[in-house]
Design an enzyme around this catalytic site. Structure first.
Site, PDB file in Angstrom:
ATOM      1  N   SER A   1      37.384 -25.717  13.356  1.00 13.00           N
ATOM      2  CA  SER A   1      36.620 -25.676  12.457  1.00 13.00           C
ATOM      3  C   SER A   1      36.425 -24.132  11.689  1.00 13.00           C
ATOM      4  CB  SER A   1      35.223 -26.353  12.774  1.00 13.00           C
ATOM      5  OG  SER A   1      34.459 -26.799  11.618  1.00 13.00           O
TER       6      SER A   1
ATOM      7  N   ASP B   1      39.056 -37.181  10.609  1.00 11.56           N
ATOM      8  CA  ASP B   1      38.047 -36.289  10.467  1.00 11.56           C
ATOM      9  C   ASP B   1      36.894 -36.604   9.230  1.00 11.56           C
ATOM     10  OD1 ASP B   1      36.390 -33.916  10.291  1.00 11.56           O
ATOM     11  OD2 ASP B   1      38.192 -32.880  10.693  1.00 11.56           O
TER      12      ASP B   1
ATOM     13  N   HIS C   1      36.466 -34.819  13.901  1.00 11.18           N
ATOM     14  CA  HIS C   1      36.426 -33.376  13.690  1.00 11.18           C
ATOM     15  C   HIS C   1      36.665 -32.563  15.256  1.00 11.18           C
ATOM     16  CE1 HIS C   1      36.098 -29.830  11.158  1.00 11.18           C
ATOM     17  NE2 HIS C   1      34.985 -29.574  11.816  1.00 11.18           N
TER      18      HIS C   1
END
Length: 388
Positions: free
Chosen positions: A187, A314, A342
């Protein structure tokens, strides 16, 4: 500094696992809205949550041994597995559901894999990944970035990406000149990885972006999420998720999503036990690092091979947004995890492990091996060396 959770004896793990659900959720609520917990109380919550997750794996028949790395990093081991993934670029497609090729340790460029968590997370989130990688004979290290995990820096005081990424930069700075590592960023941790590529390209063998902010020169990490979260200007004016740690009359200092939003954005395929771990472990997200434009050069950032892992379910960084990332800033290889949200280290840990092992075994092209400087390496990559 890179922090990690201290390991708990088996007896303490079972005791922590027996804590009632209502007590755990009450602790999570008090950590957000009640009186501020002391550092010792916060660390105890983290230990209890991690112990419960480990206990679940032990009850499921997994093996688990634990050690603390000399650099104060988290390390775990458990039984490996594999599921399907696919990659492209200069790499052939993987066969769906194929068994991973046996890892040949003497052929690896490096056994050291440094895991960099995303926004709000900490070293704790990698416990499954570390288990699998260590079982395969690799040497994984997970760091807490500033204000994350059990690093008790006030997130409202983090003013730059350099501040936030300091534990990673310090780790690379201490690394001997003849050693290299593979960086894996999740991320917004992708921005810290990109920043590290610019600072220490000769100490990094490969960089892996796990549904991450693989930004270009002059781009902000927030820009990667702009399609999902609106433009930065609108977001800063209207978002109810902003934290004003220095007062309402000052610029916002962080972000904090509520429990249902976190579940929908991050954990739509994640097991409930890992969501429980996250509920008591996630920290507010410092805003300044994700709003900062990165300065990246072909000579440094561009000299290191990059790989991107897409998660196809995601909700935080949509598959379309991920496709746009790799189209605008092409990596050396692309892998895909079917059914991964995610946080594939929770939802698809075996698929993620298989891909990381494959990337670890990719050899550098001959022209890169001969290059003696970042400038020569960048030139070799531009001219397109023969593939190994």
């Amino acid at each position: 500094m890179g922090n990690a959770f201290a390991c708990m004896p088996r007896k303490e793990q079972r005791g922590a696992a027996a804590v009632s659900r209502s007590k755990r959720m009450g602790s999570a609520r008090s950590a957000r809205g009640g009186p501020k917990l002391t550092p010792a109380e916060e660390e105890l919550l983290h230990r209890q949550a991690l112990a419960m997750a480990i206990h679940q794996h032990l009850d499921a028949g997994g093996s688990m041994s634990r050690r603390i790395d000399a650099g104060a990093s988290l390390s775990r081991r458990m039984a490996p597995g594999s599921t399907s993934s696919r990659r492209r670029g200069d790499l052939p497609d993987s066969v769906t559901n194929a068994k991973p090729a046996p890892i040949v340790l003497e052929n690896l460029e490096t056994k050291k894999i440094v895991l960099v968590h995303g926004e709000g997370f900490g070293a704790w989130c990698w416990y499954k990944t570390i288990s699998h990688l260590e079982e395969a004979g690799l040497d994984p290290v997970a760091l807490d970035l500033t204000g994350s995990g059990i690093d008790h820096t006030d997130t409202n005081s983090i003013a730059t990406l350099a501040d936030y990424s300091k534990p990673l930069i310090d780790y690379l700075d201490r690394l001997p000149e003849d050693e290299k590592v593979i960086l894996v960023g999740h991320s917004c941790g992708g921005a810290s990885v990109s920043y590290a590529l610019e600072q220490y390209p000769r100490k990094i063998s490969k960089a892996v972006f796990l549904t991450a902010t693989m930004v270009k020169d002059g781009q902000r990490p927030f820009d990667v999420f702009s399609e999902e979260l609106r433009s930065a200007d609108v977001f800063l004016q209207e978002s109810q998720f902003l934290v004003y740690g220095n007062g309402k009359d000052k610029p916002p200092t962080g972000l904090m999503f509520d429990k249902q939003q976190i579940k929908g954005l991050y954990f739509n395929q994640t097991p409930s036990k890992d969501m429980a771990l996250a509920a008591v472990s996630m920290r507010p997200i410092p805003l300044a690092p994700i709003m900062e434009k990165l300065s990246l050069t072909p000579e440094n950032y561009g000299s290191v091979r990059r790989y991107f892992i897409q998660a196809l379910d995601d909700h935080m960084l949509s598959p379309d947004a991920q496709e746009k990332l790799v189209r605008e800033n092409p990596p050396d290889g692309i892998f895909k995890i079917k059914g991964g949200d995610h946080c594939p280290f929770f939802s698809k840990p075996q698929s993620l492990n298989k891909i990381l092992l494959e990337i670890a075994q990719i050899q550098a092209p001959a022209a890169l091996l001969k290059a003696s400087s970042p400038e020569e390496t960048a030139a070799a990559m531009v001219t397109g060396p023969a593939k190994s």
